[in-house]
Design a protein around this motif. Structure first.
Motif, PDB file in Angstrom:
ATOM      1  N   GLY A   1     -27.655  11.656   0.012  1.00  0.00           N
ATOM      2  CA  GLY A   1     -27.035  10.677   0.888  1.00  0.00           C
ATOM      3  C   GLY A   1     -26.642  11.285   2.215  1.00  0.00           C
ATOM      4  N   VAL A   2     -25.898  10.540   3.006  1.00  0.00           N
ATOM      5  CA  VAL A   2     -25.467  10.992   4.320  1.00  0.00           C
ATOM      6  C   VAL A   2     -24.651  12.280   4.222  1.00  0.00           C
ATOM      7  N   LYS A   3     -23.786  12.384   3.211  1.00  0.00           N
ATOM      8  CA  LYS A   3     -22.932  13.562   3.055  1.00  0.00           C
ATOM      9  C   LYS A   3     -23.665  14.745   2.447  1.00  0.00           C
ATOM     10  N   GLY A   4     -24.792  14.495   1.802  1.00  0.00           N
ATOM     11  CA  GLY A   4     -25.506  15.536   1.077  1.00  0.00           C
ATOM     12  C   GLY A   4     -25.835  15.057  -0.328  1.00  0.00           C
ATOM     13  N   ARG A   5     -25.925  15.987  -1.270  1.00  0.00           N
ATOM     14  CA  ARG A   5     -26.286  15.644  -2.639  1.00  0.00           C
ATOM     15  C   ARG A   5     -25.133  14.950  -3.347  1.00  0.00           C
ATOM     16  N   MET A   6     -25.405  13.823  -3.950  1.00  0.00           N
ATOM     17  CA  MET A   6     -24.404  13.010  -4.640  1.00  0.00           C
ATOM     18  C   MET A   6     -24.845  12.793  -6.082  1.00  0.00           C
ATOM     19  N   THR A   7     -23.871  12.673  -6.983  1.00  0.00           N
ATOM     20  CA  THR A   7     -24.177  12.387  -8.385  1.00  0.00           C
ATOM     21  C   THR A   7     -23.171  11.387  -8.932  1.00  0.00           C
ATOM     22  N   VAL A   8     -23.692  10.359  -9.593  1.00  0.00           N
ATOM     23  CA  VAL A   8     -22.831   9.403 -10.286  1.00  0.00           C
ATOM     24  C   VAL A   8     -22.593   9.948 -11.696  1.00  0.00           C
ATOM     25  N   ARG A   9     -21.381  10.383 -11.962  1.00  0.00           N
ATOM     26  CA  ARG A   9     -21.093  10.964 -13.274  1.00  0.00           C
ATOM     27  C   ARG A   9     -21.177   9.870 -14.346  1.00  0.00           C
ATOM     28  N   ALA A  10     -21.973  10.121 -15.360  1.00  0.00           N
ATOM     29  CA  ALA A  10     -22.259   9.091 -16.358  1.00  0.00           C
ATOM     30  C   ALA A  10     -21.019   8.683 -17.142  1.00  0.00           C
ATOM     31  N   GLU A  11     -20.128   9.643 -17.443  1.00  0.00           N
ATOM     32  CA  GLU A  11     -19.006   9.356 -18.342  1.00  0.00           C
ATOM     33  C   GLU A  11     -18.020   8.342 -17.777  1.00  0.00           C
ATOM     34  N   ASP A  12     -17.769   8.406 -16.471  1.00  0.00           N
ATOM     35  CA  ASP A  12     -16.708   7.556 -15.906  1.00  0.00           C
ATOM     36  C   ASP A  12     -17.040   6.988 -14.526  1.00  0.00           C
ATOM     37  N   HIS A  13     -18.258   7.236 -14.054  1.00  0.00           N
ATOM     38  CA  HIS A  13     -18.748   6.712 -12.781  1.00  0.00           C
ATOM     39  C   HIS A  13     -18.056   7.308 -11.562  1.00  0.00           C
ATOM     40  N   ALA A  14     -17.402   8.456 -11.707  1.00  0.00           N
ATOM     41  CA  ALA A  14     -16.920   9.178 -10.534  1.00  0.00           C
ATOM     42  C   ALA A  14     -18.126   9.550  -9.678  1.00  0.00           C
ATOM     43  N   LEU A  15     -17.958   9.514  -8.363  1.00  0.00           N
ATOM     44  CA  LEU A  15     -19.050   9.900  -7.474  1.00  0.00           C
ATOM     45  C   LEU A  15     -18.782  11.313  -6.978  1.00  0.00           C
ATOM     46  N   LEU A  16     -19.512  12.259  -7.518  1.00  0.00           N
ATOM     47  CA  LEU A  16     -19.354  13.660  -7.146  1.00  0.00           C
ATOM     48  C   LEU A  16     -20.084  13.882  -5.832  1.00  0.00           C
ATOM     49  N   GLN A  17     -19.424  14.524  -4.865  1.00  0.00           N
ATOM     50  CA  GLN A  17     -19.955  14.582  -3.505  1.00  0.00           C
ATOM     51  C   GLN A  17     -19.339  15.738  -2.741  1.00  0.00           C
ATOM     52  N   PRO A  18     -19.992  16.189  -1.675  1.00  0.00           N
ATOM     53  CA  PRO A  18     -19.384  17.219  -0.836  1.00  0.00           C
ATOM     54  C   PRO A  18     -18.148  16.678  -0.130  1.00  0.00           C
ATOM     55  N   MET A  19     -17.212  17.577   0.153  1.00  0.00           N
ATOM     56  CA  MET A  19     -16.053  17.266   0.990  1.00  0.00           C
ATOM     57  C   MET A  19     -15.982  18.356   2.054  1.00  0.00           C
ATOM     58  N   PHE A  20     -15.132  18.149   3.069  1.00  0.00           N
ATOM     59  CA  PHE A  20     -15.208  19.015   4.239  1.00  0.00           C
ATOM     60  C   PHE A  20     -13.844  19.463   4.747  1.00  0.00           C
ATOM     61  N   GLN A  21     -13.813  20.698   5.293  1.00  0.00           N
ATOM     62  CA  GLN A  21     -12.707  21.175   6.102  1.00  0.00           C
ATOM     63  C   GLN A  21     -13.120  21.069   7.562  1.00  0.00           C
ATOM     64  N   ALA A  22     -12.176  20.691   8.426  1.00  0.00           N
ATOM     65  CA  ALA A  22     -12.518  20.513   9.837  1.00  0.00           C
ATOM     66  C   ALA A  22     -11.385  20.962  10.749  1.00  0.00           C
ATOM     67  N   ARG A  23     -11.744  21.211  11.997  1.00  0.00           N
ATOM     68  CA  ARG A  23     -10.765  21.479  13.057  1.00  0.00           C
ATOM     69  C   ARG A  23     -11.107  20.598  14.246  1.00  0.00           C
ATOM     70  N   LEU A  24     -10.081  20.208  15.000  1.00  0.00           N
ATOM     71  CA  LEU A  24     -10.290  19.439  16.216  1.00  0.00           C
ATOM     72  C   LEU A  24     -10.261  20.355  17.428  1.00  0.00           C
ATOM     73  N   GLY A  25     -11.099  20.027  18.400  1.00  0.00           N
ATOM     74  CA  GLY A  25     -11.117  20.773  19.652  1.00  0.00           C
ATOM     75  C   GLY A  25     -11.347  19.821  20.808  1.00  0.00           C
ATOM     76  N   GLY A  26     -11.019  20.248  22.020  1.00  0.00           N
ATOM     77  CA  GLY A  26     -11.195  19.395  23.184  1.00  0.00           C
ATOM     78  C   GLY A  26     -10.071  18.384  23.295  1.00  0.00           C
ATOM     79  N   ALA A  27     -10.216  17.481  24.244  1.00  0.00           N
ATOM     80  CA  ALA A  27      -9.175  16.472  24.471  1.00  0.00           C
ATOM     81  C   ALA A  27      -9.793  15.217  25.059  1.00  0.00           C
ATOM     82  N   GLY A  28      -9.054  14.114  24.945  1.00  0.00           N
ATOM     83  CA  GLY A  28      -9.515  12.856  25.517  1.00  0.00           C
ATOM     84  C   GLY A  28     -10.862  12.432  24.966  1.00  0.00           C
ATOM     85  N   GLU A  29     -11.750  12.016  25.858  1.00  0.00           N
ATOM     86  CA  GLU A  29     -13.078  11.582  25.440  1.00  0.00           C
ATOM     87  C   GLU A  29     -13.919  12.733  24.905  1.00  0.00           C
ATOM     88  N   ALA A  30     -13.541  13.950  25.255  1.00  0.00           N
ATOM     89  CA  ALA A  30     -14.317  15.123  24.833  1.00  0.00           C
ATOM     90  C   ALA A  30     -13.847  15.698  23.503  1.00  0.00           C
TER      91      ALA A  30
END
Length: 393
Positions: free
Chosen positions: A341-370
């Protein structure tokens, strides 16, 4: 979403639960009768901006999953959109109306309260329900007919935990408003990070607070290894400015959730000093699905909830392709399915339908429109996987 006021496609995939975006969607059903999908989500109300991203993502995903045809085999996919305005009562009414008209596939649910009310309706009527941006953990395992196309709160908190590694012996402080929203975040951090060995305490401010200096002093005195901030509303800029001016942001690791791009300027100068847990932002992924989504969504860039809509469309195509009009076969086709998918590899866990997926750490930089978000680390689906829960029905 944990720390904000509230929270297309891989083509046809083979029965082996994998496939490529170049395959052609095929599926059974009664001749060329359309595949009808009802989307009940927030077109208006407090979460309208989230709903807008969801529907843009869904349209992009449907095009991607069907190679631009919006067909599964000879069957056209007909989508009916209904506004629930974030109101569970309106959502339930809309769901019942669609089911009464013969719809076997429902998706949407921008708000957690909506998802928790629509899920039982799906089970009672044996229709497929794919919840959207709603982050409540309660959707996972709620019944065999309910799935999700977004992340859940547990995955958010596990991403926050990743900033301190082993939590054993660590001191964590939750700074939040003294409200249902704030207390739910406090409870989540205690349940996840506290259970991993950290000592979790909290500093709760009245929702009406405008002077944050006393709270900044309490946070500094606490000396946490991790400060988890859960804040909603118009006082956020003043709160962040005070924490920055009082030296809190420079004294420890401060983590909060990264909301939609329009909210980023509210952090002001403090933004570059905060560590963000993230479900998604435009620079988080650059795979074929993400590129296809960017080429389709208005504006050409992706935001927080575009993947939820995109993924929902992928799941709809998979379900109808493999299940035709048989909902139980649709359920079986989704359980255990892995896809890109858009985030990367996804799996629908059969036992309970949890959607296993990548998550991310991020930092903000710049200001305003940039202003921009830069990826710091990608957490694998296994690293943030919620514990499996027994299927309730």
């Amino acid at each position: 979403m944990l720390v904000t006021a509230t929270t297309a496609l891989a083509v046809a995939f083979a029965a082996t639960a994998c496939g490529s975006p170049q395959e052609t969607a095929t599926g059974g059903g009664d001749g060329a009768a359309p595949v009808r999908v009802g989307l009940v989500y927030s077109q208006s109300g407090a979460l309208a901006s989230y709903g807008k991203q969801y529907i843009e993502g869904f349209r992009a995903g449907l095009s991607y999953a069907t190679n631009g045809t919006n067909k599964i085999g000879e069957r056209t996919v007909e989508v009916t959109e209904v506004d629930d305005a974030g109101d569970p009562a309106k959502a339930v009414s809309a769901a019942k109306d669609l089911i009464g008209k013969g719809y076997r596939i429902l998706a949407g649910s921008t708000a957690s309260g909506v998802a928790l009310q629509v899920a039982p309706i799906a089970a009672q009527n044996k229709v497929l329900f794919i919840s959207g941006p709603a982050a409540t953990d309660g959707v996972t395992g709620v019944n065999k007919y309910t799935f999700r196309s977004g992340r859940q709160s547990y995955q958010d908190v596990m991403t926050a935990k990743s900033f301190i590694g082993d939590a054993t012996g660590k001191k964590v402080v939750v700074f939040a408003q003294d409200s249902a929203f704030g207390k739910s975040n406090e409870a989540a951090v205690k349940a996840v990070i506290g259970a991993a060995g950290a000592t979790v305490t909290s500093v709760l401010a009245p929702a009406s607070a405008t002077d944050f200096t006393p709270f900044a002093s309490q946070l500094t005195s606490a000396g946490p290894d991790l400060l988890f901030v859960a804040w909603a509303g118009t006082s956020a800029p003043a709160m962040w400015q005070t924490l920055d001016q009082q030296g809190v942001l420079g004294s420890t690791t401060v983590v909060t959730g990264l909301d939609i791009r329009a909210s980023w300027p509210t952090f002001g100068a403090a933004g570059s000093k905060i560590s963000f847990l993230s479900h998604f932002f435009d620079a988080a992924a650059d795979n074929p699905a993400a590129k296809a989504a960017r080429a389709t969504v208005p504006g050409g860039s992706l935001d927080l909830f575009h993947p939820d809509g995109f993924t929902a469309a992928q799941m709809v195509v998979r379900a109808a392709q493999e299940g035709g009009d048989d909902v139980d076969r649709m359920v079986t086709a989704l359980e255990g399915w892995s896809f890109d998918g858009v985030k990367g590899r996804m799996t629908v866990r059969a036992e309970d339908h949890a959607l296993l997926q990548p998550m991310f750490q991020a930092r903000l930089g710049g200001a305003g429109e940039a202003i921009k978000a830069d990826p710091q680390k990608v957490l694998t689906p296994d690293e943030t996987a919620p514990p499996a829960v027994p299927m309730k029905g």
